[in-house]
Design a protein around this motif. Structure first.
Motif, PDB file in Angstrom:
ATOM      1  N   VAL A  20       0.843  -1.205   0.000  1.00  0.00           N
ATOM      2  CA  VAL A  20       0.000   0.000   0.000  1.00  0.00           C
ATOM      3  C   VAL A  20       0.872   1.247   0.000  1.00  0.00           C
ATOM      4  CG1 VAL A  20      -1.698   1.330   1.308  1.00  0.00           C
ATOM      5  CG2 VAL A  20      -1.952  -1.147   1.085  1.00  0.00           C
ATOM      6  N   LYS A  21       1.906   1.260   0.827  1.00  0.00           N
ATOM      7  CA  LYS A  21       2.819   2.410   0.855  1.00  0.00           C
ATOM      8  C   LYS A  21       3.449   2.635  -0.514  1.00  0.00           C
ATOM      9  CE  LYS A  21       4.118   2.168   5.738  1.00  0.00           C
ATOM     10  NZ  LYS A  21       5.206   1.831   6.663  1.00  0.00           N
ATOM     11  N   ASN A  26       3.619   7.646  -5.761  1.00  0.00           N
ATOM     12  CA  ASN A  26       3.503   8.608  -6.855  1.00  0.00           C
ATOM     13  C   ASN A  26       2.154   9.308  -6.906  1.00  0.00           C
ATOM     14  OD1 ASN A  26       6.108   8.129  -7.868  1.00  0.00           O
ATOM     15  ND2 ASN A  26       5.385   6.215  -8.769  1.00  0.00           N
ATOM     16  N   VAL A  27       1.421   9.265  -5.809  1.00  0.00           N
ATOM     17  CA  VAL A  27       0.112   9.899  -5.754  1.00  0.00           C
ATOM     18  C   VAL A  27       0.219  11.167  -4.924  1.00  0.00           C
ATOM     19  CG1 VAL A  27      -2.283   9.592  -5.050  1.00  0.00           C
ATOM     20  CG2 VAL A  27      -1.010   7.647  -5.947  1.00  0.00           C
ATOM     21  N   ARG A  28      -0.152  12.284  -5.531  1.00  0.00           N
ATOM     22  CA  ARG A  28      -0.050  13.561  -4.828  1.00  0.00           C
ATOM     23  C   ARG A  28      -0.965  13.633  -3.609  1.00  0.00           C
ATOM     24  NH1 ARG A  28      -0.787  16.942  -9.555  1.00  0.00           N
ATOM     25  NH2 ARG A  28       1.150  16.471 -10.560  1.00  0.00           N
ATOM     26  N   THR A 109      -6.568   3.902 -21.230  1.00  0.00           N
ATOM     27  CA  THR A 109      -5.684   3.228 -20.286  1.00  0.00           C
ATOM     28  C   THR A 109      -5.932   3.849 -18.916  1.00  0.00           C
ATOM     29  OG1 THR A 109      -3.850   4.782 -20.473  1.00  0.00           O
ATOM     30  CG2 THR A 109      -3.898   2.956 -22.075  1.00  0.00           C
ATOM     31  N   PRO A 110      -5.595   3.159 -17.834  1.00  0.00           N
ATOM     32  CA  PRO A 110      -5.749   3.778 -16.510  1.00  0.00           C
ATOM     33  C   PRO A 110      -4.989   5.099 -16.397  1.00  0.00           C
ATOM     34  CG  PRO A 110      -5.498   1.427 -16.256  1.00  0.00           C
ATOM     35  CD  PRO A 110      -5.247   1.731 -17.718  1.00  0.00           C
ATOM     36  N   GLN A 111      -3.819   5.189 -17.004  1.00  0.00           N
ATOM     37  CA  GLN A 111      -3.054   6.433 -16.942  1.00  0.00           C
ATOM     38  C   GLN A 111      -3.783   7.554 -17.665  1.00  0.00           C
ATOM     39  OE1 GLN A 111       0.036   6.943 -15.198  1.00  0.00           O
ATOM     40  NE2 GLN A 111      -0.821   8.981 -15.467  1.00  0.00           N
ATOM     41  N   GLN A 112      -4.352   7.259 -18.831  1.00  0.00           N
ATOM     42  CA  GLN A 112      -5.112   8.270 -19.555  1.00  0.00           C
ATOM     43  C   GLN A 112      -6.314   8.735 -18.743  1.00  0.00           C
ATOM     44  OE1 GLN A 112      -5.749   5.833 -23.039  1.00  0.00           O
ATOM     45  NE2 GLN A 112      -4.431   7.154 -24.298  1.00  0.00           N
ATOM     46  N   LYS A 113      -6.999   7.785 -18.099  1.00  0.00           N
ATOM     47  CA  LYS A 113      -8.167   8.132 -17.281  1.00  0.00           C
ATOM     48  C   LYS A 113      -7.761   8.978 -16.087  1.00  0.00           C
ATOM     49  CE  LYS A 113     -12.495   7.930 -16.102  1.00  0.00           C
ATOM     50  NZ  LYS A 113     -13.472   8.719 -16.844  1.00  0.00           N
ATOM     51  N   GLU A 114      -6.670   8.616 -15.440  1.00  0.00           N
ATOM     52  CA  GLU A 114      -6.192   9.413 -14.305  1.00  0.00           C
ATOM     53  C   GLU A 114      -5.831  10.822 -14.755  1.00  0.00           C
ATOM     54  OE1 GLU A 114      -2.840   9.493 -10.760  1.00  0.00           O
ATOM     55  OE2 GLU A 114      -2.828   7.849 -12.181  1.00  0.00           O
ATOM     56  N   ASP A 115      -5.115  10.934 -15.876  1.00  0.00           N
ATOM     57  CA  ASP A 115      -4.747  12.255 -16.388  1.00  0.00           C
ATOM     58  C   ASP A 115      -5.986  13.079 -16.708  1.00  0.00           C
ATOM     59  OD1 ASP A 115      -2.103  11.452 -16.174  1.00  0.00           O
ATOM     60  OD2 ASP A 115      -1.850  11.086 -18.335  1.00  0.00           O
ATOM     61  N   GLU A 116      -6.986  12.439 -17.300  1.00  0.00           N
ATOM     62  CA  GLU A 116      -8.239  13.118 -17.638  1.00  0.00           C
ATOM     63  C   GLU A 116      -8.924  13.653 -16.368  1.00  0.00           C
ATOM     64  OE1 GLU A 116     -12.223  11.070 -18.802  1.00  0.00           O
ATOM     65  OE2 GLU A 116     -11.058  11.324 -20.652  1.00  0.00           O
ATOM     66  N   GLU A 117      -8.989  12.821 -15.339  1.00  0.00           N
ATOM     67  CA  GLU A 117      -9.631  13.228 -14.093  1.00  0.00           C
ATOM     68  C   GLU A 117      -8.854  14.352 -13.396  1.00  0.00           C
ATOM     69  OE1 GLU A 117     -12.664  12.322 -13.070  1.00  0.00           O
ATOM     70  OE2 GLU A 117     -12.797  11.166 -14.929  1.00  0.00           O
ATOM     71  N   LEU A 118      -7.535  14.291 -13.455  1.00  0.00           N
ATOM     72  CA  LEU A 118      -6.724  15.359 -12.861  1.00  0.00           C
ATOM     73  C   LEU A 118      -6.927  16.672 -13.589  1.00  0.00           C
ATOM     74  CD1 LEU A 118      -3.418  13.419 -12.080  1.00  0.00           C
ATOM     75  CD2 LEU A 118      -5.086  14.305 -10.436  1.00  0.00           C
ATOM     76  N   ARG A 119      -7.063  16.628 -14.919  1.00  0.00           N
ATOM     77  CA  ARG A 119      -7.335  17.850 -15.693  1.00  0.00           C
ATOM     78  C   ARG A 119      -8.691  18.436 -15.311  1.00  0.00           C
ATOM     79  NH1 ARG A 119      -4.791  14.991 -19.710  1.00  0.00           N
ATOM     80  NH2 ARG A 119      -6.717  14.244 -20.649  1.00  0.00           N
TER      81      ARG A 119
END
Length: 122
Positions: A20-21, A26-28, A109-119
């Motif tokens: 978990v740690k 890499n999560v803000r 991809t999960p990375q694309q989805k994460e980037d989209e949500e962060l935007r």
């Protein structure tokens, strides 16, 4: 003698907490993150991360574990636990999160989805 298909070391609470740690490195902002587990003894000895009696809580993780086994674990023989960890890390970070598209998130991809949500949140 290699580790054929399965890691032969036991899952401990210590190993679970370390995983978990590492996942949060890499999560803000970790607030609001949901951790899904299989409610094995290494988790329930300290916490319950899922609602008891809800079969859908862990459906995503059950699916992920199934895919991980079919696409990585069952295909190779590992020499030791270090090699297993490295292979799983490379599978998740190099393939699953960055290149493998997922129907449940709109064929991203999960990375694309994460980037989209962060935007969206910015």
């Amino acid at each position: 003698m290699g580790l054929s298909n399965y890691a032969v070391y036991s899952m401990t609470a210590e190993l679970a907490v370390e995983a978990v740690k590492n996942a949060c490195l890499n999560v803000r902002d970790t607030e609001g993150i949901i951790l899904h587990s299989d409610l094995g003894s290494q988790y329930t000895s300290q916490h319950s991360f899922s609602r008891k009696g809800n079969p859908y809580d862990n459906a995503c993780m059950e699916s992920f574990h199934s895919v991980l086994k079919k696409e990585e674990i069952y295909l190779y023989t590992y020499q030791d636990a270090r090699e297993v960890r490295r292979a799983i890390f490379e599978y998740i970070e190099g393939w699953y999160n960055r290149k493998r598209i997922h129907r449940a998130i709109g064929y991203l991809t999960p990375q694309q989805k994460e980037d989209e949500e962060l935007r969206k949140a910015a």
